[in-house]
Design a protein around this motif. Structure first.
Motif, PDB file in Angstrom:
ATOM      1  N   SER A 122       0.831  -1.210   0.000  1.00 44.03           N
ATOM      2  CA  SER A 122       0.000   0.000   0.000  1.00 44.03           C
ATOM      3  C   SER A 122       0.860   1.253   0.000  1.00 44.03           C
ATOM      4  CB  SER A 122      -0.905   0.044   1.240  1.00 44.03           C
ATOM      5  OG  SER A 122      -1.782  -1.066   1.267  1.00 44.03           O
ATOM      6  N   LEU A 123       0.458   2.218  -0.787  1.00 45.24           N
ATOM      7  CA  LEU A 123       1.033   3.567  -0.730  1.00 45.24           C
ATOM      8  C   LEU A 123      -0.020   4.454  -0.088  1.00 45.24           C
ATOM      9  CD1 LEU A 123       3.413   5.465  -1.576  1.00 45.24           C
ATOM     10  CD2 LEU A 123       2.013   6.069  -3.561  1.00 45.24           C
ATOM     11  N   ILE A 124       0.326   5.031   1.061  1.00 38.40           N
ATOM     12  CA  ILE A 124      -0.629   5.832   1.823  1.00 38.40           C
ATOM     13  C   ILE A 124      -0.292   7.305   1.684  1.00 38.40           C
ATOM     14  CG2 ILE A 124      -1.679   6.195   4.087  1.00 38.40           C
ATOM     15  CD1 ILE A 124      -0.608   3.383   4.849  1.00 38.40           C
ATOM     16  N   LEU A 125      -1.279   8.078   1.312  1.00 37.85           N
ATOM     17  CA  LEU A 125      -1.126   9.518   1.112  1.00 37.85           C
ATOM     18  C   LEU A 125      -1.492  10.267   2.387  1.00 37.85           C
ATOM     19  CD1 LEU A 125      -1.111  12.272  -0.479  1.00 37.85           C
ATOM     20  CD2 LEU A 125      -3.434  11.686  -1.241  1.00 37.85           C
ATOM     21  N   HIS A 126      -0.569  11.091   2.856  1.00 38.07           N
ATOM     22  CA  HIS A 126      -0.820  11.945   4.019  1.00 38.07           C
ATOM     23  C   HIS A 126      -0.653  13.403   3.595  1.00 38.07           C
ATOM     24  CE1 HIS A 126      -0.708   8.590   6.880  1.00 38.07           C
ATOM     25  NE2 HIS A 126       0.381   8.162   6.276  1.00 38.07           N
ATOM     26  N   TYR A 127      -1.676  14.203   3.775  1.00 32.33           N
ATOM     27  CA  TYR A 127      -1.562  15.628   3.478  1.00 32.33           C
ATOM     28  C   TYR A 127      -0.940  16.346   4.670  1.00 32.33           C
ATOM     29  CZ  TYR A 127      -4.689  15.152  -0.562  1.00 32.33           C
ATOM     30  OH  TYR A 127      -5.243  14.812  -1.756  1.00 32.33           O
ATOM     31  N   ARG A 128      -0.138  17.353   4.379  1.00 34.53           N
ATOM     32  CA  ARG A 128       0.358  18.216   5.447  1.00 34.53           C
ATOM     33  C   ARG A 128      -0.699  19.273   5.746  1.00 34.53           C
ATOM     34  NH1 ARG A 128       5.442  16.639   6.455  1.00 34.53           N
ATOM     35  NH2 ARG A 128       6.660  15.742   4.749  1.00 34.53           N
ATOM     36  N   SER A 129      -0.518  19.987   6.840  1.00 36.76           N
ATOM     37  CA  SER A 129      -1.556  20.903   7.311  1.00 36.76           C
ATOM     38  C   SER A 129      -1.868  22.007   6.313  1.00 36.76           C
ATOM     39  CB  SER A 129      -1.142  21.523   8.649  1.00 36.76           C
ATOM     40  OG  SER A 129       0.088  22.221   8.523  1.00 36.76           O
ATOM     41  N   VAL A 130      -0.902  22.337   5.450  1.00 35.67           N
ATOM     42  CA  VAL A 130      -1.122  23.414   4.485  1.00 35.67           C
ATOM     43  C   VAL A 130      -2.157  23.027   3.424  1.00 35.67           C
ATOM     44  CG1 VAL A 130       0.698  22.653   2.913  1.00 35.67           C
ATOM     45  CG2 VAL A 130       0.075  25.071   2.990  1.00 35.67           C
ATOM     46  N   ALA A 131      -2.348  21.725   3.214  1.00 30.69           N
ATOM     47  CA  ALA A 131      -3.254  21.255   2.157  1.00 30.69           C
ATOM     48  C   ALA A 131      -4.716  21.379   2.573  1.00 30.69           C
ATOM     49  CB  ALA A 131      -2.948  19.794   1.816  1.00 30.69           C
ATOM     50  N   ARG A 132      -5.549  21.680   1.593  1.00 31.79           N
ATOM     51  CA  ARG A 132      -6.985  21.776   1.852  1.00 31.79           C
ATOM     52  C   ARG A 132      -7.682  20.425   1.755  1.00 31.79           C
ATOM     53  NH1 ARG A 132      -8.632  26.730  -1.946  1.00 31.79           N
ATOM     54  NH2 ARG A 132      -6.403  26.958  -2.402  1.00 31.79           N
ATOM     55  N   GLN A 133      -6.952  19.410   1.327  1.00 35.07           N
ATOM     56  CA  GLN A 133      -7.479  18.048   1.214  1.00 35.07           C
ATOM     57  C   GLN A 133      -8.772  18.012   0.393  1.00 35.07           C
ATOM     58  OE1 GLN A 133      -7.165  15.538   4.687  1.00 35.07           O
ATOM     59  NE2 GLN A 133      -5.936  17.043   5.780  1.00 35.07           N
ATOM     60  N   LEU A 134      -8.702  18.610  -0.774  1.00 33.27           N
ATOM     61  CA  LEU A 134      -9.852  18.643  -1.674  1.00 33.27           C
ATOM     62  C   LEU A 134     -10.126  17.233  -2.196  1.00 33.27           C
ATOM     63  CD1 LEU A 134      -8.686  21.802  -3.652  1.00 33.27           C
ATOM     64  CD2 LEU A 134     -10.358  21.730  -1.790  1.00 33.27           C
ATOM     65  N   PRO A 135     -11.373  16.755  -2.094  1.00 35.34           N
ATOM     66  CA  PRO A 135     -11.670  15.372  -2.513  1.00 35.34           C
ATOM     67  C   PRO A 135     -11.261  15.067  -3.945  1.00 35.34           C
ATOM     68  CG  PRO A 135     -13.509  16.296  -1.292  1.00 35.34           C
ATOM     69  CD  PRO A 135     -12.552  17.419  -1.529  1.00 35.34           C
ATOM     70  N   TYR A 136     -11.520  16.000  -4.848  1.00 35.03           N
ATOM     71  CA  TYR A 136     -11.206  15.732  -6.256  1.00 35.03           C
ATOM     72  C   TYR A 136      -9.694  15.701  -6.488  1.00 35.03           C
ATOM     73  CZ  TYR A 136     -12.210  20.724  -5.560  1.00 35.03           C
ATOM     74  OH  TYR A 136     -12.316  22.002  -5.041  1.00 35.03           O
ATOM     75  N   ARG A 137      -8.911  16.345  -5.636  1.00 34.93           N
ATOM     76  CA  ARG A 137      -7.454  16.230  -5.744  1.00 34.93           C
ATOM     77  C   ARG A 137      -7.001  14.836  -5.317  1.00 34.93           C
ATOM     78  NH1 ARG A 137      -2.927  20.104  -4.080  1.00 34.93           N
ATOM     79  NH2 ARG A 137      -1.947  18.448  -5.274  1.00 34.93           N
ATOM     80  N   THR A 138      -7.613  14.308  -4.262  1.00 33.66           N
ATOM     81  CA  THR A 138      -7.275  12.949  -3.830  1.00 33.66           C
ATOM     82  C   THR A 138      -7.665  11.946  -4.912  1.00 33.66           C
ATOM     83  OG1 THR A 138      -7.693  13.606  -1.542  1.00 33.66           O
ATOM     84  CG2 THR A 138      -7.548  11.250  -1.995  1.00 33.66           C
ATOM     85  N   ASP A 139      -8.846  12.144  -5.504  1.00 30.94           N
ATOM     86  CA  ASP A 139      -9.269  11.283  -6.620  1.00 30.94           C
ATOM     87  C   ASP A 139      -8.235  11.360  -7.746  1.00 30.94           C
ATOM     88  OD1 ASP A 139     -11.556  10.914  -5.120  1.00 30.94           O
ATOM     89  OD2 ASP A 139     -12.801  12.248  -6.343  1.00 30.94           O
ATOM     90  N   GLY A 140      -7.765  12.584  -8.023  1.00 36.86           N
ATOM     91  CA  GLY A 140      -6.772  12.778  -9.070  1.00 36.86           C
ATOM     92  C   GLY A 140      -5.478  12.049  -8.767  1.00 36.86           C
ATOM     93  N   PHE A 141      -5.061  12.088  -7.514  1.00 39.85           N
ATOM     94  CA  PHE A 141      -3.826  11.382  -7.139  1.00 39.85           C
ATOM     95  C   PHE A 141      -3.968   9.885  -7.395  1.00 39.85           C
ATOM     96  CE2 PHE A 141      -1.662   8.799  -3.940  1.00 39.85           C
ATOM     97  CZ  PHE A 141      -0.343   9.088  -4.250  1.00 39.85           C
ATOM     98  N   MET A 142      -5.093   9.300  -6.997  1.00 37.88           N
ATOM     99  CA  MET A 142      -5.298   7.863  -7.197  1.00 37.88           C
ATOM    100  C   MET A 142      -5.308   7.517  -8.687  1.00 37.88           C
ATOM    101  SD  MET A 142      -5.350   6.573  -4.214  1.00 37.88           S
ATOM    102  CE  MET A 142      -5.563   7.088  -2.492  1.00 37.88           C
ATOM    103  N   ALA A 143      -5.905   8.396  -9.490  1.00 43.62           N
ATOM    104  CA  ALA A 143      -5.936   8.172 -10.931  1.00 43.62           C
ATOM    105  C   ALA A 143      -4.528   8.270 -11.529  1.00 43.62           C
ATOM    106  CB  ALA A 143      -6.874   9.181 -11.596  1.00 43.62           C
ATOM    107  N   ILE A 144      -3.734   9.204 -11.027  1.00 39.82           N
ATOM    108  CA  ILE A 144      -2.352   9.347 -11.493  1.00 39.82           C
ATOM    109  C   ILE A 144      -1.542   8.103 -11.151  1.00 39.82           C
ATOM    110  CG2 ILE A 144      -0.200  10.618 -11.135  1.00 39.82           C
ATOM    111  CD1 ILE A 144      -2.021  13.133 -10.685  1.00 39.82           C
TER     112      ILE A 144
END
Length: 331
Positions: A122-144
């Motif tokens: 598993s590759l687990i994505l952790h956002y740092r506090s500066v990130a807004r954690q936008l759902p569509y950005r997370t979706d984009g990361f998984m697609a990438i």
């Protein structure tokens, strides 16, 4: 200190936006991003800028799952040496390890963790506090990640599971169609899971020696970034503050949480000064803005932080040898 991302990586976001028939140049203009910087392999922008691009895209795109279209937009060049090191890795396990180790080449707004079990990797994505954690950005990361794995493993590759912290959209069919595996919404973390047997299979494009050369490039890049990041951060903050009309080393230092003396010292270490960087930023932006017939000289003067057209004209003539009216006529 402000966290950054590689300016080149934003090309993926802009390509995605363009695929929906939206002119990305308009978004760059609105967010005051100089398009020339996106072609500079050494340019870095504040991480918040990438969130701004995605958030602006969301206001124009009606598809709630638009991030998934990133699977069609990824190219290794968008990640520089990291992208090519990924392609030449021996297998997906090595590739994911490289991604985790050198991800800061691409972004400082997130970090990654690898978790192994006998059956799964598993590759687990952790956002740092500066990130807004936008759902569509997370979706984009998984697609990438899917696109990257398929580039190494083949178009038939499919992950074992996808875990997303955000809640499920009304229609999840796009996720099911793309990933062709269980997708868990409202999960405890964001993770891309692959079968261990797939992770260990030799990649057709494996070139271990070439991958090591790319590793060295990234090691040197990160070392250089740590030394020179201050220059890009100051330039980015100047661009952001210019329309306010009162940009100083104090206002920029406050935004970067650095006092005046420390900022001056760190710029001196890079053989530059705040005044020099201010002038470079204005000159570069002026060259871009002057080509935009939709901007009057008054508007350009404002965007560059000049109090009036006369001040801008004198500066422009100093940069180019000719007044802006030579190219634009009188506005």
């Amino acid at each position: 200190m402000a966290l950054t991302f590689s300016a080149q990586t934003s090309k993926l976001s802009l390509k995605l936006i363009e695929s929906y028939g939206i002119n990305p140049a308009e978004i760059l203009k609105k967010l005051q991003i100089d398009p020339k910087r996106l072609n500079d392999p050494n340019a870095r922008l504040p991480y918040s800028t990438l969130d701004d691009i995605w958030a602006e895209a969301a206001t124009h795109i009606q598809d709630p799952a638009f991030g998934l279209k990133a699977v069609e937009c990824w190219h290794p060049s968008q990640m520089g040496a990291l992208g090519y090191a990924w392609l030449s890795s021996e297998n997906l396990k090595n590739a994911l390890g490289r991604f985790q180790r050198y991800s800061r080449v691409v972004t400082e707004g997130a970090y990654f963790e690898i978790e192994e079990t006998p059956k799964y990797l598993s590759l687990i994505l952790h956002y740092r506090s500066v990130a807004r954690q936008l759902p569509y950005r997370t979706d984009g990361f998984m697609a990438i990640m899917l696109a990257m794995c398929r580039a190494n493993f083949g178009k038939h590759f499919q992950p074992a599971e996808i875990h997303l912290k955000h809640s499920a959209p009304e229609d999840t069919s796009a996720f099911e169609e793309l990933f062709k595996c269980p997708v868990f919404f409202g999960a405890k973390d964001n993770r891309f899971v692959i079968h261990m047997k797939d992770a260990l299979e030799m990649s057709e494009g494996a070139q271990p020696q070439l991958a090591k050369l790319h590793d060295q490039v990234m090691i040197e890049y990160l070392a250089k970034m740590d030394r020179k990041n201050i220059v890009e951060q100051v330039k980015s903050e100047i661009i952001k503050q210019l329309p306010n009309g009162n940009v100083t080393d104090t206002t920029v230092g406050q935004a970067l949480h650095i006092n005046d003396r420390t900022l001056q010292r760190r710029l001196k270490e890079q053989n530059t000064t705040f005044k020099t960087l201010m002038n470079e930023v204005r000159e570069d932006l002026a060259a871009t803005y002057i080509k935009d017939s939709n901007l009057s000289l008054s508007e350009i003067s404002f965007l560059l932080g000049f109090g009036n057209i006369s001040s801008f004209s004198r500066a422009y003539k100093r940069w180019t040898g000719k007044p802006p009216s030579h190219l634009r006529g009188s506005d």
